[in-house]
Write a protein that holds these residues in place. Structure first.
Motif, mmCIF file in Angstrom:
data_model
loop_
_atom_site.group_PDB
_atom_site.id
_atom_site.type_symbol
_atom_site.label_atom_id
_atom_site.label_comp_id
_atom_site.label_asym_id
_atom_site.label_seq_id
_atom_site.Cartn_x
_atom_site.Cartn_y
_atom_site.Cartn_z
ATOM 1 N N PHE A 46 0.804 -1.384 0.376
ATOM 2 C CA PHE A 46 0.077 0.294 0.245
ATOM 3 C C PHE A 46 1.248 1.240 -0.255
ATOM 4 N N ASN A 47 0.237 2.326 -0.914
ATOM 5 C CA ASN A 47 1.077 3.553 -0.324
ATOM 6 C C ASN A 47 -0.361 4.586 0.092
ATOM 7 N N THR A 162 -17.029 11.592 5.995
ATOM 8 C CA THR A 162 -17.793 12.437 4.990
ATOM 9 C C THR A 162 -18.314 11.586 3.669
ATOM 10 N N SER A 163 -16.974 11.576 3.440
ATOM 11 C CA SER A 163 -17.799 10.312 2.485
ATOM 12 C C SER A 163 -16.386 9.409 1.754
ATOM 13 N N LEU A 164 -16.476 7.571 2.029
ATOM 14 C CA LEU A 164 -15.660 6.793 1.032
ATOM 15 C C LEU A 164 -15.568 6.445 -0.366
ATOM 16 N N GLU A 165 -15.057 6.412 -0.503
ATOM 17 C CA GLU A 165 -14.832 5.645 -2.525
ATOM 18 C C GLU A 165 -13.939 4.744 -2.879
ATOM 19 N N LEU A 166 -14.736 3.563 -2.971
ATOM 20 C CA LEU A 166 -13.469 2.539 -3.814
ATOM 21 C C LEU A 166 -13.650 2.325 -5.079
ATOM 22 N N ARG A 167 -12.154 2.594 -5.287
ATOM 23 C CA ARG A 167 -12.217 1.791 -6.733
ATOM 24 C C ARG A 167 -11.947 0.814 -6.931
ATOM 25 N N GLY A 168 -11.667 -0.175 -7.856
ATOM 26 C CA GLY A 168 -10.920 -1.356 -8.524
ATOM 27 C C GLY A 168 -11.790 -2.095 -10.207
ATOM 28 N N ASP A 169 -11.164 -3.104 -9.905
ATOM 29 C CA ASP A 169 -11.629 -4.579 -10.655
ATOM 30 C C ASP A 169 -11.672 -5.445 -9.896
ATOM 31 N N ARG A 170 -10.739 -6.544 -10.402
ATOM 32 C CA ARG A 170 -10.990 -7.400 -9.080
ATOM 33 C C ARG A 170 -10.855 -7.851 -7.850
ATOM 34 N N TYR A 171 -9.788 -6.554 -7.603
ATOM 35 C CA TYR A 171 -9.768 -5.968 -6.895
ATOM 36 C C TYR A 171 -10.121 -4.823 -6.111
ATOM 37 N N VAL A 172 -10.057 -4.147 -4.665
ATOM 38 C CA VAL A 172 -9.842 -2.613 -4.234
ATOM 39 C C VAL A 172 -8.675 -2.148 -4.275
ATOM 40 N N ARG A 173 -8.519 -1.048 -5.847
ATOM 41 C CA ARG A 173 -6.883 -0.339 -5.728
ATOM 42 C C ARG A 173 -6.938 0.206 -5.524
ATOM 43 N N GLN A 174 -8.102 1.333 -4.707
ATOM 44 C CA GLN A 174 -7.692 2.223 -4.236
ATOM 45 C C GLN A 174 -9.020 3.041 -3.497
ATOM 46 N N VAL A 175 -8.383 3.376 -2.335
ATOM 47 C CA VAL A 175 -9.585 3.663 -0.821
ATOM 48 C C VAL A 175 -9.711 5.073 -0.747
ATOM 49 N N THR A 176 -10.609 6.476 -0.938
ATOM 50 C CA THR A 176 -10.468 7.735 -0.938
ATOM 51 C C THR A 176 -11.115 7.631 0.333
ATOM 52 N N ILE A 177 -10.946 8.448 1.699
ATOM 53 C CA ILE A 177 -11.513 8.639 2.571
ATOM 54 C C ILE A 177 -11.620 10.439 3.091
ATOM 55 N N VAL A 178 -12.504 10.391 3.160
ATOM 56 C CA VAL A 178 -12.927 12.239 3.664
ATOM 57 C C VAL A 178 -13.586 12.230 4.902
ATOM 58 N N GLU A 179 -12.647 12.628 5.697
ATOM 59 C CA GLU A 179 -13.141 12.804 7.261
ATOM 60 C C GLU A 179 -13.852 14.385 7.444
ATOM 61 N N ARG A 184 -8.184 14.481 3.789
ATOM 62 C CA ARG A 184 -8.409 12.777 3.027
ATOM 63 C C ARG A 184 -7.145 12.557 3.047
ATOM 64 N N THR A 185 -7.991 11.352 2.943
ATOM 65 C CA THR A 185 -6.947 10.115 3.139
ATOM 66 C C THR A 185 -6.858 9.222 1.473
ATOM 67 N N LEU A 186 -5.885 9.157 0.863
ATOM 68 C CA LEU A 186 -5.613 8.401 -0.780
ATOM 69 C C LEU A 186 -4.804 7.081 -0.359
ATOM 70 N N ILE A 187 -5.309 6.030 -0.206
ATOM 71 C CA ILE A 187 -4.345 4.503 -0.259
ATOM 72 C C ILE A 187 -5.226 4.215 -1.736
ATOM 73 N N THR A 188 -3.728 3.340 -1.647
ATOM 74 C CA THR A 188 -3.500 3.121 -3.243
ATOM 75 C C THR A 188 -2.840 1.940 -3.043
#
Length: 208
Positions: A46-47, A162-179, A184-188
């Motif tokens: 993860f990054n 406030t919100s969360l956003e998940l992006r992916g395909d077969r797996y979750v590739r990215q999570v964005t968390i807005v508190e 704001r946290t971005l995990i790749t």
């Protein structure tokens, strides 16, 4: 800096309070549910980049993780400072680079945290049904990538996120968390793999 700080975990335990709630028949949601892999063990790197409100430069960290279904999560930060967070149904344990350990939360004291590992599975595996119990879920497609936009339903969660956003395909590739604080946290995630399909002796021991 760890993704799942203990105070945030306390808020997140509310996610699966009604985990078996049925989803509305949304074709996009159903398609994503079918597409996402649900391996017994998932490993990867993860990054993480956290932009704190009022600060110019983001806080960055990177490391590796192991998610073992029905066992827990090992979240190992390698940079900038080595540390580890081990999350099981019974406890959350932090381990620092000097080898010292500390129990952050204990299920005997915080019974609600027994659902924490399931919450992490839901976030990292795109378990839409589990997430939808406490979030309004909007699904869409961008080419081969699916996107889930999550808005908290309960006032308790709204105080933290406030919100969360998940992006992916077969797996979750990215999570964005807005508190709620506007941090704001971005995990790749990268290097995701399902093999070996069982934990090593060391991994199993760390999840005891």
């Amino acid at each position: 800096m760890n993704l799942f700080r203990p105070l945030r975990l306390l808020a997140l335990t509310m996610l699966l309070a009604v985990a078996n709630t049925a989803l509305a028949a949304d074709p996009d949601v159903e398609a994503i549910t079918r597409d996402v892999a649900r391996p017994a063990v998932l490993r990867g790197a993860f990054n993480q980049e956290k932009q704190v409100a009022g600060f110019r430069n983001p806080l960055r960290s990177q490391g590796t993780f192991v998610v073992a279904r029905e066992r827990g999560v090992i979240w190992s930060t390698l940079e900038p400072f080595p540390s580890e967070l081990v999350i099981t149904a019974e406890r959350i344990l932090s381990r620092q680079r000097d080898g010292s350990t500390r129990v952050e939360l204990d299920a005997r004291e915080q019974p609600a945290m027994r659902s924490v590992n399931a919450i992490l599975f839901a976030l990292m595996s795109g378990d839409v049904q589990a997430l939808s119990s406490q979030f309004t879920v909007q699904a869409r497609r961008d080419g081969n990538t699916w996107i889930l936009a999550l808005a908290p339903k309960s006032p308790m969660l709204a105080k933290a996120f406030t919100s969360l956003e998940l992006r992916g395909d077969r797996y979750v590739r990215q999570v964005t968390i807005v508190e709620a604080s506007n941090d704001r946290t971005l995990i790749t995630f990268s290097g995701l793999r399902e093999t070996p399909a069982v934990l090593s002796a060391d991994e199993a021991a760390r999840l005891e």
